[in-house]
Design an enzyme around this catalytic site. Structure first.
Site, mmCIF file in Angstrom:
data_model
loop_
_atom_site.group_PDB
_atom_site.id
_atom_site.type_symbol
_atom_site.label_atom_id
_atom_site.label_comp_id
_atom_site.label_asym_id
_atom_site.label_seq_id
_atom_site.Cartn_x
_atom_site.Cartn_y
_atom_site.Cartn_z
ATOM 1 N N LYS A 63 0.832 -1.216 0.000
ATOM 2 C CA LYS A 63 0.000 0.000 0.000
ATOM 3 C C LYS A 63 0.861 1.258 0.000
ATOM 4 O O LYS A 63 0.455 2.282 -0.537
ATOM 5 C CB LYS A 63 -0.972 -0.001 1.184
ATOM 6 C CG LYS A 63 -2.115 -0.981 0.989
ATOM 7 C CD LYS A 63 -3.285 -0.691 1.904
ATOM 8 C CE LYS A 63 -4.436 -1.646 1.632
ATOM 9 N NZ LYS A 63 -5.502 -1.561 2.630
ATOM 10 N N LYS A 101 -3.737 -11.205 -6.551
ATOM 11 C CA LYS A 101 -5.025 -11.377 -5.865
ATOM 12 C C LYS A 101 -6.133 -10.502 -6.485
ATOM 13 O O LYS A 101 -5.875 -9.369 -6.870
ATOM 14 C CB LYS A 101 -4.810 -10.979 -4.396
ATOM 15 C CG LYS A 101 -6.023 -11.042 -3.518
ATOM 16 C CD LYS A 101 -5.752 -10.393 -2.163
ATOM 17 C CE LYS A 101 -5.944 -8.900 -2.201
ATOM 18 N NZ LYS A 101 -6.311 -8.255 -0.931
ATOM 19 N N LYS A 116 -10.773 -5.431 -4.440
ATOM 20 C CA LYS A 116 -11.839 -4.450 -4.692
ATOM 21 C C LYS A 116 -11.277 -3.106 -5.114
ATOM 22 O O LYS A 116 -11.983 -2.276 -5.653
ATOM 23 C CB LYS A 116 -12.801 -4.324 -3.508
ATOM 24 C CG LYS A 116 -12.198 -4.095 -2.137
ATOM 25 C CD LYS A 116 -13.312 -3.844 -1.103
ATOM 26 C CE LYS A 116 -13.335 -4.809 0.061
ATOM 27 N NZ LYS A 116 -12.193 -4.763 0.967
HETATM 28 P P1 TYM Z 1 -10.698 -7.060 3.119
HETATM 29 O O1 TYM Z 1 -11.796 -6.075 3.224
HETATM 30 O O2 TYM Z 1 -9.577 -6.764 2.196
HETATM 31 O O3 TYM Z 1 -11.270 -8.468 2.756
HETATM 32 C C1 TYM Z 1 -12.324 -9.093 3.485
HETATM 33 C C2 TYM Z 1 -12.080 -10.589 3.516
HETATM 34 O O4 TYM Z 1 -12.036 -11.104 2.201
HETATM 35 C C3 TYM Z 1 -10.830 -11.831 2.005
HETATM 36 N N1 TYM Z 1 -10.392 -11.647 0.613
HETATM 37 C C4 TYM Z 1 -10.152 -12.629 -0.241
HETATM 38 N N2 TYM Z 1 -10.221 -13.965 -0.118
HETATM 39 C C5 TYM Z 1 -9.918 -14.703 -1.199
HETATM 40 N N3 TYM Z 1 -9.536 -14.168 -2.381
HETATM 41 C C6 TYM Z 1 -9.443 -12.839 -2.552
HETATM 42 N N4 TYM Z 1 -9.082 -12.336 -3.734
HETATM 43 C C7 TYM Z 1 -9.754 -12.003 -1.451
HETATM 44 N N5 TYM Z 1 -9.778 -10.666 -1.277
HETATM 45 C C8 TYM Z 1 -10.162 -10.463 -0.007
HETATM 46 C C9 TYM Z 1 -9.852 -11.234 2.989
HETATM 47 O O5 TYM Z 1 -8.807 -12.129 3.282
HETATM 48 C C10 TYM Z 1 -10.733 -10.945 4.165
HETATM 49 O O6 TYM Z 1 -10.887 -12.098 4.971
HETATM 50 N N6 TYM Z 1 -8.086 -5.970 7.211
HETATM 51 C C11 TYM Z 1 -9.186 -6.748 6.710
HETATM 52 C C12 TYM Z 1 -10.492 -6.418 7.412
HETATM 53 C C13 TYM Z 1 -10.416 -6.575 8.892
HETATM 54 C C14 TYM Z 1 -10.372 -7.797 9.614
HETATM 55 C C15 TYM Z 1 -10.312 -7.419 10.987
HETATM 56 C C16 TYM Z 1 -10.364 -9.145 9.244
HETATM 57 C C17 TYM Z 1 -10.403 -5.546 9.788
HETATM 58 N N7 TYM Z 1 -10.334 -6.070 11.053
HETATM 59 C C18 TYM Z 1 -10.233 -8.377 12.000
HETATM 60 C C19 TYM Z 1 -10.296 -10.096 10.263
HETATM 61 C C20 TYM Z 1 -10.227 -9.712 11.610
HETATM 62 C C21 TYM Z 1 -9.372 -6.451 5.229
HETATM 63 O O7 TYM Z 1 -8.962 -5.437 4.745
HETATM 64 O O8 TYM Z 1 -10.108 -7.359 4.575
#
Ligand code: TYM
Length: 335
Positions: A117, A199, A202
């Site tokens: 990032k 990956k 979004k």
């Molecule tokens: P985020 O918003 O990027 O993604 C949410 C969840 O989706 C999963 N994910 C994927 N899994 C498979 N393939 C992909 N291409 C893919 N893109 C995203 C992510 O692994 C995630 O599980 N920091 C975290 C949000 C968060 C969080 C937490 C998660 C904040 N606090 C506490 C767990 C526990 C995030 O940005 O996820």
């Protein structure tokens, strides 16, 4: 009350910093739905994480509600779990501050997501971006959870949450439960349709790389038709066929079959026919979810009610942990 046998406490969240993709669903949300049966789950909309990159305020607010509606449309049941917006529970920020003093700048600067990032947002390498994993550790540790269902890209962040918990417990005595990452065997990392070694995200600038929940059928089919594959012609799951393997994984999840069954179904068929089938299957599965999300978004009072009661439940659980933490570290809390 004695805890039901085998019942675990789980935590997860997604950021409302863009429209959610099928990667979020395949890697995480579908697992949340499964795990809410028989466990005590906290599922949040991590809007505090989102502001570590620039957001348009009105859009952030809108996406927060859209994400809540989408979780529910995907099957997250607010009667079975605690669904809430992170910023409505102040203990997340409060615990982050405490954990900051147990976290080293060096370890944060080595986190993969921070490095990525920082490169992507070179004009905005702010403190929040670096502190992101500590806020995430606070999210998880506040609820004394056993497991954190996430996609593969978040594994490192769950590991640092474990390290911080262990560090705190060693210094101040047993306080936090040390959580495990819960990562699915299939679909833990859905890849970009345009660069299948990367990956699906979004925030990808190339809109053809990701399938968003908001995409209509034609768009979904067009994106799958354009998906990058290799120059061969066999539909087989293998490391050197990243594009085809990714499509097989997506198909198997949305079709509810194994990758082997999908391979058999398409044996001898061409890429064109295969991609069309994947697109149609995904679009048909998303259609009722989209309709349900729309219905929910039309009932703002219902959503507000769900989120208010979720925040209240989360607040109570979080307050308990934070008060324990404050006691352990010597913060005055009155008599
Ligand atoms: P985020 O918003 O990027 O993604 C949410 C969840 O989706 C999963 N994910 C994927 N899994 C498979 N393939 C992909 N291409 C893919 N893109 C995203 C992510 O692994 C995630 O599980 N920091 C975290 C949000 C968060 C969080 C937490 C998660 C904040 N606090 C506490 C767990 C526990 C995030 O940005 O996820």
């Amino acid at each position: 009350m004695e805890a039901e046998r085998g019942r675990k406490t789980l935590y997860s969240a997604a950021q409302p910093s863009g429209n959610l993709t099928i990667g979020n669903y395949v890697g995480a949300i579908r697992n949340w739905v499964r795990l809410q049966e028989g466990n005590d789950c906290f599922y949040a909309i991590a809007n505090m994480h989102s502001i570590t990159v620039r957001q348009e305020p009105a859009e952030l607010r809108r996406r927060t509600l859209e994400a809540a509606a989408l979780y529910i449309a995907c099957g997250v049941d607010p009667e079975k779990c605690t669904l809430y917006v992170q910023s409505q529970v102040p203990q997340h920020a409060e615990l982050t501050w405490v954990l900051n003093s147990l976290t080293y700048v060096g370890e944060m600067s080595r986190m993969t997501q921070f490095k990525d990032k920082s490169q992507k947002h070179a004009d905005n390498i702010n403190m929040g971006l670096m502190d992101y994993p500590v806020l995430m550790a606070a999210d998880i540790l506040l609820y004394q959870v056993d497991g954190v269902p996430v996609g593969l890209d978040q594994k490192q962040h769950v590991e640092i949450a474990r390290d911080i918990a262990i560090r705190f417990n060693n210094r101040y005595g047993e306080t936090f439960r040390v959580p495990e990452p819960l990562i699915l065997k299939t679909g833990a990392k859905i890849m970009s349709l345009q660069e299948p070694t990367k990956k699906m995200s979004k925030s990808d600038e190339n809109l053809n790389a990701s399938i968003f929940f908001a995409d209509d059928k034609d768009t979904i089919i067009r994106k799958f038709k354009r998906a990058v594959t290799d120059s061969g012609n066999d539909i087989r799951y293998s490391e050197e066929k990243a594009g085809v393997s990714n499509l097989l994984t997506i198909y198997s999840v949305f079709r509810d079959c194994t990758v082997e069954e999908a391979e058999k179904e398409f044996a001898g068929k061409g890429y064109g026919e295969f991609k069309l089938a994947v697109g149609e299957t995904v679009a048909d599965k998303l259609a009722p979810v989209q309709a349900e999300q729309k219905k929910l978004l039309a009932d703002k009072a219902y959503l507000a009610g769900v989120l208010a009661s979720g925040a209240e439940r989360a607040f109570k659980a979080a307050r308990k942990t934070l008060s324990k933490v404050y006691r352990k570290i010597g913060f005055y809390q009155g008599e």
